[in-house]
Every structure is written in C-alpha cells, then in structure tokens.
Design a protein around this motif. Structure first.
Motif, PDB file in Angstrom:
ATOM      1  N   GLN A 361       1.913  -0.310  -2.714  1.00 23.71           N
ATOM      2  CA  GLN A 361       2.546   0.796  -2.005  1.00 23.71           C
ATOM      3  C   GLN A 361       3.942   0.355  -1.567  1.00 23.71           C
ATOM      4  OE1 GLN A 361      -0.747  -0.374  -1.142  1.00 23.71           O
ATOM      5  NE2 GLN A 361      -1.263   0.993  -2.819  1.00 23.71           N
ATOM      6  N   PRO A 362       4.960   0.538  -2.401  1.00 16.15           N
ATOM      7  CA  PRO A 362       6.292  -0.004  -2.097  1.00 16.15           C
ATOM      8  C   PRO A 362       6.894   0.497  -0.791  1.00 16.15           C
ATOM      9  CG  PRO A 362       6.140   0.586  -4.415  1.00 16.15           C
ATOM     10  CD  PRO A 362       4.907   1.119  -3.757  1.00 16.15           C
ATOM     11  N   GLU A 363       6.558   1.717  -0.381  1.00 25.04           N
ATOM     12  CA  GLU A 363       7.108   2.231   0.874  1.00 25.04           C
ATOM     13  C   GLU A 363       6.617   1.410   2.065  1.00 25.04           C
ATOM     14  OE1 GLU A 363       9.331   5.384   3.061  1.00 25.04           O
ATOM     15  OE2 GLU A 363       9.502   4.086   1.304  1.00 25.04           O
ATOM     16  N   HIS A 364       5.458   0.755   1.928  1.00 24.62           N
ATOM     17  CA  HIS A 364       4.969  -0.111   3.002  1.00 24.62           C
ATOM     18  C   HIS A 364       5.914  -1.291   3.229  1.00 24.62           C
ATOM     19  CE1 HIS A 364       1.608   2.391   2.865  1.00 24.62           C
ATOM     20  NE2 HIS A 364       0.628   1.534   2.654  1.00 24.62           N
ATOM     21  N   ALA A 365       6.627  -1.704   2.184  1.00 26.52           N
ATOM     22  CA  ALA A 365       7.595  -2.784   2.366  1.00 26.52           C
ATOM     23  C   ALA A 365       8.682  -2.365   3.341  1.00 26.52           C
ATOM     24  CB  ALA A 365       8.209  -3.185   1.025  1.00 26.52           C
ATOM     25  N   MET A 366       9.059  -1.091   3.299  1.00 23.43           N
ATOM     26  CA  MET A 366      10.058  -0.584   4.233  1.00 23.43           C
ATOM     27  C   MET A 366       9.477  -0.461   5.639  1.00 23.43           C
ATOM     28  SD  MET A 366      12.621  -0.365   2.187  1.00 23.43           S
ATOM     29  CE  MET A 366      11.889  -1.904   1.624  1.00 23.43           C
ATOM     30  N   ASP A 367       8.198  -0.100   5.733  1.00 22.31           N
ATOM     31  CA  ASP A 367       7.538   0.001   7.034  1.00 22.31           C
ATOM     32  C   ASP A 367       7.317  -1.365   7.670  1.00 22.31           C
ATOM     33  OD1 ASP A 367       7.292   2.794   6.819  1.00 22.31           O
ATOM     34  OD2 ASP A 367       5.362   2.637   5.791  1.00 22.31           O
ATOM     35  N   SER A 383       6.490 -11.327  -0.276  1.00 21.68           N
ATOM     36  CA  SER A 383       5.887 -10.098   0.238  1.00 21.68           C
ATOM     37  C   SER A 383       6.342  -8.935  -0.643  1.00 21.68           C
ATOM     38  CB  SER A 383       6.335  -9.876   1.685  1.00 21.68           C
ATOM     39  OG  SER A 383       5.799  -8.690   2.214  1.00 21.68           O
ATOM     40  N   PHE A 384       5.398  -8.213  -1.224  1.00 22.96           N
ATOM     41  CA  PHE A 384       5.709  -7.150  -2.197  1.00 22.96           C
ATOM     42  C   PHE A 384       6.600  -7.687  -3.320  1.00 22.96           C
ATOM     43  CE2 PHE A 384       4.971  -5.015   1.863  1.00 22.96           C
ATOM     44  CZ  PHE A 384       4.076  -4.008   1.520  1.00 22.96           C
ATOM     45  N   PRO A 385       6.210  -8.744  -4.009  1.00 22.37           N
ATOM     46  CA  PRO A 385       7.070  -9.349  -5.040  1.00 22.37           C
ATOM     47  C   PRO A 385       7.003  -8.578  -6.360  1.00 22.37           C
ATOM     48  CG  PRO A 385       5.031 -10.590  -4.893  1.00 22.37           C
ATOM     49  CD  PRO A 385       4.952  -9.517  -3.842  1.00 22.37           C
ATOM     50  N   PHE A 398       1.612   2.348  -8.530  1.00 21.07           N
ATOM     51  CA  PHE A 398       2.148   2.628  -7.204  1.00 21.07           C
ATOM     52  C   PHE A 398       1.391   3.766  -6.528  1.00 21.07           C
ATOM     53  CE2 PHE A 398       6.715   1.067  -8.312  1.00 21.07           C
ATOM     54  CZ  PHE A 398       6.271  -0.242  -8.240  1.00 21.07           C
ATOM     55  N   GLY A 399       1.325   3.693  -5.225  1.00 21.69           N
ATOM     56  CA  GLY A 399       0.703   4.742  -4.429  1.00 21.69           C
ATOM     57  C   GLY A 399       1.319   4.774  -3.052  1.00 21.69           C
ATOM     58  N   SER A 400       0.766   5.627  -2.197  1.00 19.63           N
ATOM     59  CA  SER A 400       1.292   5.800  -0.845  1.00 19.63           C
ATOM     60  C   SER A 400       0.359   5.263   0.229  1.00 19.63           C
ATOM     61  CB  SER A 400       1.528   7.287  -0.577  1.00 19.63           C
ATOM     62  OG  SER A 400       0.290   7.994  -0.594  1.00 19.63           O
ATOM     63  N   ASP A 401      -0.953   5.215  -0.065  1.00 19.71           N
ATOM     64  CA  ASP A 401      -1.968   4.968   0.956  1.00 19.71           C
ATOM     65  C   ASP A 401      -1.944   6.083   1.987  1.00 19.71           C
ATOM     66  OD1 ASP A 401      -4.113   3.622   2.042  1.00 19.71           O
ATOM     67  OD2 ASP A 401      -2.909   2.137   3.116  1.00 19.71           O
ATOM     68  N   ALA A 402      -1.534   7.294   1.570  1.00 21.52           N
ATOM     69  CA  ALA A 402      -1.502   8.423   2.503  1.00 21.52           C
ATOM     70  C   ALA A 402      -2.828   8.503   3.243  1.00 21.52           C
ATOM     71  CB  ALA A 402      -1.244   9.725   1.737  1.00 21.52           C
ATOM     72  N   PRO A 403      -2.765   8.626   4.576  1.00 19.63           N
ATOM     73  CA  PRO A 403      -1.638   9.050   5.408  1.00 19.63           C
ATOM     74  C   PRO A 403      -0.736   7.937   5.918  1.00 19.63           C
ATOM     75  CG  PRO A 403      -3.570   8.905   6.773  1.00 19.63           C
ATOM     76  CD  PRO A 403      -4.020   8.550   5.373  1.00 19.63           C
ATOM     77  N   VAL A 404      -0.934   6.677   5.479  1.00 19.07           N
ATOM     78  CA  VAL A 404      -0.095   5.594   5.985  1.00 19.07           C
ATOM     79  C   VAL A 404       1.364   5.855   5.617  1.00 19.07           C
ATOM     80  CG1 VAL A 404       0.297   3.109   5.948  1.00 19.07           C
ATOM     81  CG2 VAL A 404      -2.034   4.007   5.854  1.00 19.07           C
ATOM     82  N   ALA A 405       1.625   6.326   4.427  1.00 18.04           N
ATOM     83  CA  ALA A 405       2.929   6.848   4.020  1.00 18.04           C
ATOM     84  C   ALA A 405       2.693   8.238   3.429  1.00 18.04           C
ATOM     85  CB  ALA A 405       3.592   5.924   3.002  1.00 18.04           C
ATOM     86  N   PRO A 406       3.710   9.083   3.411  1.00 18.03           N
ATOM     87  CA  PRO A 406       3.517  10.438   2.880  1.00 18.03           C
ATOM     88  C   PRO A 406       3.109  10.433   1.408  1.00 18.03           C
ATOM     89  CG  PRO A 406       5.525  10.329   4.184  1.00 18.03           C
ATOM     90  CD  PRO A 406       5.056   8.912   4.015  1.00 18.03           C
ATOM     91  N   LEU A 407       2.313  11.434   1.039  1.00 17.26           N
ATOM     92  CA  LEU A 407       1.897  11.596  -0.352  1.00 17.26           C
ATOM     93  C   LEU A 407       3.081  12.172  -1.121  1.00 17.26           C
ATOM     94  CD1 LEU A 407      -1.477  13.246  -1.527  1.00 17.26           C
ATOM     95  CD2 LEU A 407       0.517  12.786  -2.958  1.00 17.26           C
ATOM     96  N   ALA A 415      11.661   3.124  -2.990  1.00 18.40           N
ATOM     97  CA  ALA A 415      11.504   1.838  -2.307  1.00 18.40           C
ATOM     98  C   ALA A 415      11.461   0.688  -3.296  1.00 18.40           C
ATOM     99  CB  ALA A 415      10.247   1.855  -1.445  1.00 18.40           C
ATOM    100  N   ALA A 416      10.804   0.886  -4.430  1.00 18.98           N
ATOM    101  CA  ALA A 416      10.709  -0.173  -5.436  1.00 18.98           C
ATOM    102  C   ALA A 416      12.055  -0.460  -6.082  1.00 18.98           C
ATOM    103  CB  ALA A 416       9.692   0.218  -6.503  1.00 18.98           C
ATOM    104  N   VAL A 417      12.850   0.566  -6.267  1.00 17.16           N
ATOM    105  CA  VAL A 417      14.139   0.431  -6.942  1.00 17.16           C
ATOM    106  C   VAL A 417      15.212  -0.119  -6.003  1.00 17.16           C
ATOM    107  CG1 VAL A 417      16.031   1.777  -7.967  1.00 17.16           C
ATOM    108  CG2 VAL A 417      13.669   2.178  -8.678  1.00 17.16           C
ATOM    109  N   SER A 418      15.180   0.287  -4.740  1.00 16.44           N
ATOM    110  CA  SER A 418      16.264  -0.063  -3.824  1.00 16.44           C
ATOM    111  C   SER A 418      15.890  -1.106  -2.777  1.00 16.44           C
ATOM    112  CB  SER A 418      16.749   1.190  -3.096  1.00 16.44           C
ATOM    113  OG  SER A 418      15.751   1.665  -2.206  1.00 16.44           O
ATOM    114  N   ARG A 419      14.583  -1.241  -2.451  1.00 17.05           N
ATOM    115  CA  ARG A 419      14.125  -2.109  -1.362  1.00 17.05           C
ATOM    116  C   ARG A 419      14.901  -1.791  -0.081  1.00 17.05           C
ATOM    117  NH1 ARG A 419       9.719  -5.722  -2.800  1.00 17.05           N
ATOM    118  NH2 ARG A 419      10.437  -7.080  -1.116  1.00 17.05           N
ATOM    119  N   SER A 420      15.209  -0.513   0.121  1.00 18.32           N
ATOM    120  CA  SER A 420      16.012  -0.114   1.266  1.00 18.32           C
ATOM    121  C   SER A 420      15.622   1.283   1.713  1.00 18.32           C
ATOM    122  CB  SER A 420      17.504  -0.158   0.917  1.00 18.32           C
ATOM    123  OG  SER A 420      18.291   0.295   1.991  1.00 18.32           O
TER     124      SER A 420
END
Length: 491
Positions: A361-367, A383-385, A398-407, A415-420
């Motif tokens: 869940q790449p968005e978790h790297a931002m969280d 971490s998230f290599p 890839f996924g979101s783990d919604a509701p942890v991140a939005p679906l 997040a995977a492309v920019s890490r930002s």
C-alpha cells in the motif's frame, strides 16, 4: 465500439500517439484498428475524442464494509494531537442525539506530543459513548461510557490495542445497519476513479455475502472474496478453491486465506528484528511481536494449501516478513504477503525466488514516513522498498487497505511514482518506480489494452505517463467499463 481512443503506453512520445478504434464484444477487446476501419455493426459507438485508454484498475487490499462504514464516521485523519482529537469528539457529542454512540476514524497517536488519557476523553465527552478508531485499525480510544457499553476496561490511557481492539471494533458500527444502497454508493465511487475490481479482506463470510450483494445490484466491481481463519473450515468443506467463480455474472471469485501475523508500525506492534527506538530492549515487546504465532499461521496455511486456497498473510515488521517467507518456502505455497512494509535486504530476493507477491500500500509510506523516522531510525531505507522489489523481479500488487487509506488506486500510483505528498520532498526517492510499473501493480499486472484482454477499461482525460505525482493523485477519469459495460460515464 470506442472511437478515437488513444491507448496509453510508456513507449509513446508526447504528441505522436495515434488514435484507434477499439471494438468490444462479449466482455473482451476483440479488435483494435485505425479509425474508420471497423465494419458497421449494431454496437453502440462512443466517441472518446482522443482521450486516453488504460486497463481498469484494481485495489488489491480493501476492507470493504469498514470502508463503507468509514464514510459515515467522524474524520480524524488530519489531527496531530490528542487535543485536536478531543476537540472534534467534543463537537460531535454536542450534535449527536443522546444514546447514539459517536464513532470517529483516522487518528494516529504514534507522534502525539502527549499520550492519550482516559480522564481527558471522559471530560470532553461525558457519559455519551465515544469510540475513536485509529487510522491503521490496530487500536481504539474509548471513553468510559463506551467501555461500559461493550464490557471492557482499559488502563489510564483509554486505548485498546490489537486483539483486544479487534474483538470489539465491530460493536461500533454494525454492518447489519448498512443498506445495499450504502454498498452501491461506495462501489460507484470506486468505479468513478477507474476501479474495476477489489480484493476484499473484510473479516466476514465474504464468499456468501458478495454473491448476494451483486445479485442485488452492487455490480460495479469484480471482487475476490478473501477467507478468514474463522471461515476456513466451512470454505474447505464446501470445496471452494481460490479463483473459483461464485456468482452467475462472473464478478465474484474465491480469494485467498487472510491471516494477520503481526501488528502495525504506529502501535509499535509490528514484529521486528531490532527493538523500536526509545524502548528498553529488555522488555518482552520491545521488538513488537506476533499477533498469530508462526506455528498457528503455518497450520492455517497448510490447511488452505491442501484445499487449493492461496494465502495472503499480513506482515509489516521485518521479522514477521522473514517468518512468513520461511513458511511459504517450507510449504511451497502460492500467495502474497500483505503490506511487506519493513524488510531485510536479504528477504527482498526471497520474495522473487519463492514467487511470493508483495502486496503493498504505497500511500501508507506517506502516512508512516514521520513515525518510521522516529521508531525505525537508520533503517527506513528498507521501508516500502518498491524499486528494490521490482528490480529483484518480485511481483508487485498495490492496494489501499481501505479504510486506512481511501479506496482510490490513483493515490497508490502517485505515492509509488513520487514518494511524496502535500508538497514535501520525496521520501527515499531511490525507491520510486516508473508510472508503467505502478499502473501494472494496480491493474493485476496488465500493462496495456490489447486484443483478447478483458474489456475492463478506464478512460482518462490526461496521459498518465506524462503526469506528475500530484496530477496522478487527481487524475480525471472520464469513464470506466467493466466487461464492456459502463460503470462510470462522464463523457
């Protein structure tokens, strides 16, 4: 027929892509040709006017019912302290009828300036039951009235963690209160972001519930229905196997066995090889620990393997990942590690060698980037290599783990492309991956629309291969097709 479509491709230079006509029949792409070359037919012609066409996207890790419920809860995702959470809880109590429990979602207490205190929550909320669920789903903050309601007692923090929290979480948002319309609305919102399918890891009887929902009109998505340990025996007895179709429409299939092997980073319960920063190494939980002991995980996986059911095992800490890879190797079993968040370098290659998918869940790297730097200092390069996993030949999903991140698969892609996110500098930019790899990880491995492929498609207003991270996050989706049927149409 989709007229004047531009098939998005990483190899095409800007401005040189030629429009084509895409003929869809029987749920698949049957022909791609130059404009005007298709013979006249009774098929509807939809002019895409040069818009971009890609394979439809999947969210490979959701808790769908919890996502539906989250849409009805107080949003705590932007809070950064107990004081901010208490302020929102106080406001919610004031506008909520007496006797109705207030439920919030999304706080992350790992970096709060001061820890949670039950006395402060009680002072802010009184005798109105209040249950606040963490953004990673691994703990809850309950006031005394809520604790009395469900028959639990906490320490002075008011926090329940891991198994104790999981045991009562469903008491604060009963799925029985949801309507089919609630599910339809959530599925429709997902389709509007180009989503054609989800892997549902809800802790429920998914193989029975989803065929019923689809028959009742919740038919905007394909669903792989995961099996939890409590439902494994009945699934095996029914002779169900991973990939088996469960409904007449062909939208629902049996998914993998899901087991949670450890906790989360925010709660410092993810099972690691080294102690968390700031914790006494002599403490029994200084490195986190297993949620389900490895021997029990092994037996569950063996039962599933022998019945033809794949495994999808939650592992966040680097030791948890090592232990689960050991079990996959011992059992020669197919499946995935869900999250694969904190890894040892020597285990990256093992994913590829064992054919184990890294479902991330790449968005978790931002969280988690800030809490990781505090709890896991000096180790966050692993971490998230994502780039290291890709270069090693590991299959990524890839996924979101919604509701942890939005679906919304575009958040994972971005997040995977920019890490930002939010204008911050990229976090470990050496682990960024290309847009094409991120899209493939978000579409079940499909890299391009092609003849013979399923007509599960997304129509975009922008070329994803020429988009920045922020543009990917907000990618405008003009239409989504599922087996050639529009599930979203804004053109």
């Amino acid at each position: 027929m989709l007229k004047d479509a531009v098939i998005a491709s990483p190899g095409a230079a800007a401005g040189t892509e030629a429009a084509v006509d895409v003929l869809v029949s029987g749920g698949v792409v049957v022909a791609i040709s130059d404009p005007g070359q298709q013979p006249n037919s009774a098929a509807e012609v939809v002019d895409l006017a040069g818009r971009w066409l890609i394979p439809g996207l999947w969210d490979h890790h959701v808790h769908f019912t919890q996502w539906v419920i989250r849409r009805q809860r107080i949003d705590l995702t932007h809070t950064g302290s107990a004081a901010e959470v208490l302020g929102l809880a106080r406001q919610a109590v004031q506008r909520t009828p007496a006797g109705k429990t207030v439920v919030g979602f999304g706080f992350r207490d790992g970096l709060w300036p001061r820890p949670a205190r039950l006395s402060e929550l009680d002072a802010a909320t009184g005798d109105h039951p209040v249950a606040l669920i963490a953004g990673d789903l691994h703990c809850m903050w309950l006031n005394s009235a809520a604790q009395q309601l469900v028959g639990v007692r906490t320490d002075e923090t008011g926090i329940l963690r891991e198994a104790e929290s999981f045991a009562v979480m469903d008491r604060f948002g009963d799925p029985a209160d949801l309507t089919l319309q609630d599910y339809q609305d959530a599925a429709q919102a997902a389709a509007a972001r180009g989503t054609v399918g989800v892997v549902d890891f809800e802790n429920a009887d998914n193989t029975a519930l989803w065929p019923y929902r689809v028959a009742q009109g919740v038919n905007q998505l394909r669903v792989e229905a995961a099996v939890w340990p409590d439902y494994l025996a009945q699934t095996v007895d029914a002779g169900l196997r991973t990939g088996q179709q469960l409904d007449d429409s062909g939208l629902v299939r049996v998914g993998p066995l899901k087991v949670i092997s450890d906790g989360s980073l925010n709660t410092r319960t993810a099972w690691c090889w080294e102690p968390y920063s700031g914790l006494d190494s002599s403490l029994p939980d200084a490195c986190g620990g297993p949620t389900v002991p490895p021997q029990q995980v092994r037996e569950l996986m063996r039962t599933a393997r022998d019945a033809g059911i794949d495994a999808a095992i939650h592992a966040i800490g680097d030791r948890a990942n090592t232990e689960i890879l050991d079990i996959f190797e011992e059992l020669s079993m197919r499946g995935s590690i869900e999250h694969a968040q904190l890894l040892r370098w020597e285990d990256v290659e093992r994913f590829a060698r064992l054919g184990v998918t890294a479902s991330v869940q790449p968005e978790h790297a931002m969280d988690d980037r800030d809490v990781a730097e505090v709890y896991w200092p000096g180790r966050t390069d692993r971490s998230f290599p994502l780039r290291s996993l890709e270069e090693a030949g590991v299959a990524l999903r890839f996924g979101s783990d919604a509701p942890v991140a939005p679906l919304d698969p575009w958040l994972a892609v971005a997040a995977a492309v920019s890490r930002s996110r939010d204008g911050r500098d990229p976090w470990h930019p050496e682990q960024r991956i290309a847009v094409g790899a991120a899209l493939a990880a978000s579409s079940g491995g499909r890299t391009e629309v092609s003849v013979g492929g399923p007509a599960d498609l997304a129509v975009l207003e922008r070329n994803p291969y020429l988009s920045t991270g922020d543009q990917l996050r907000s990618m405008p989706v003009a239409a989504t097709l599922l087996a050639g049927r529009f599930t979203h149409r804004a053109l």
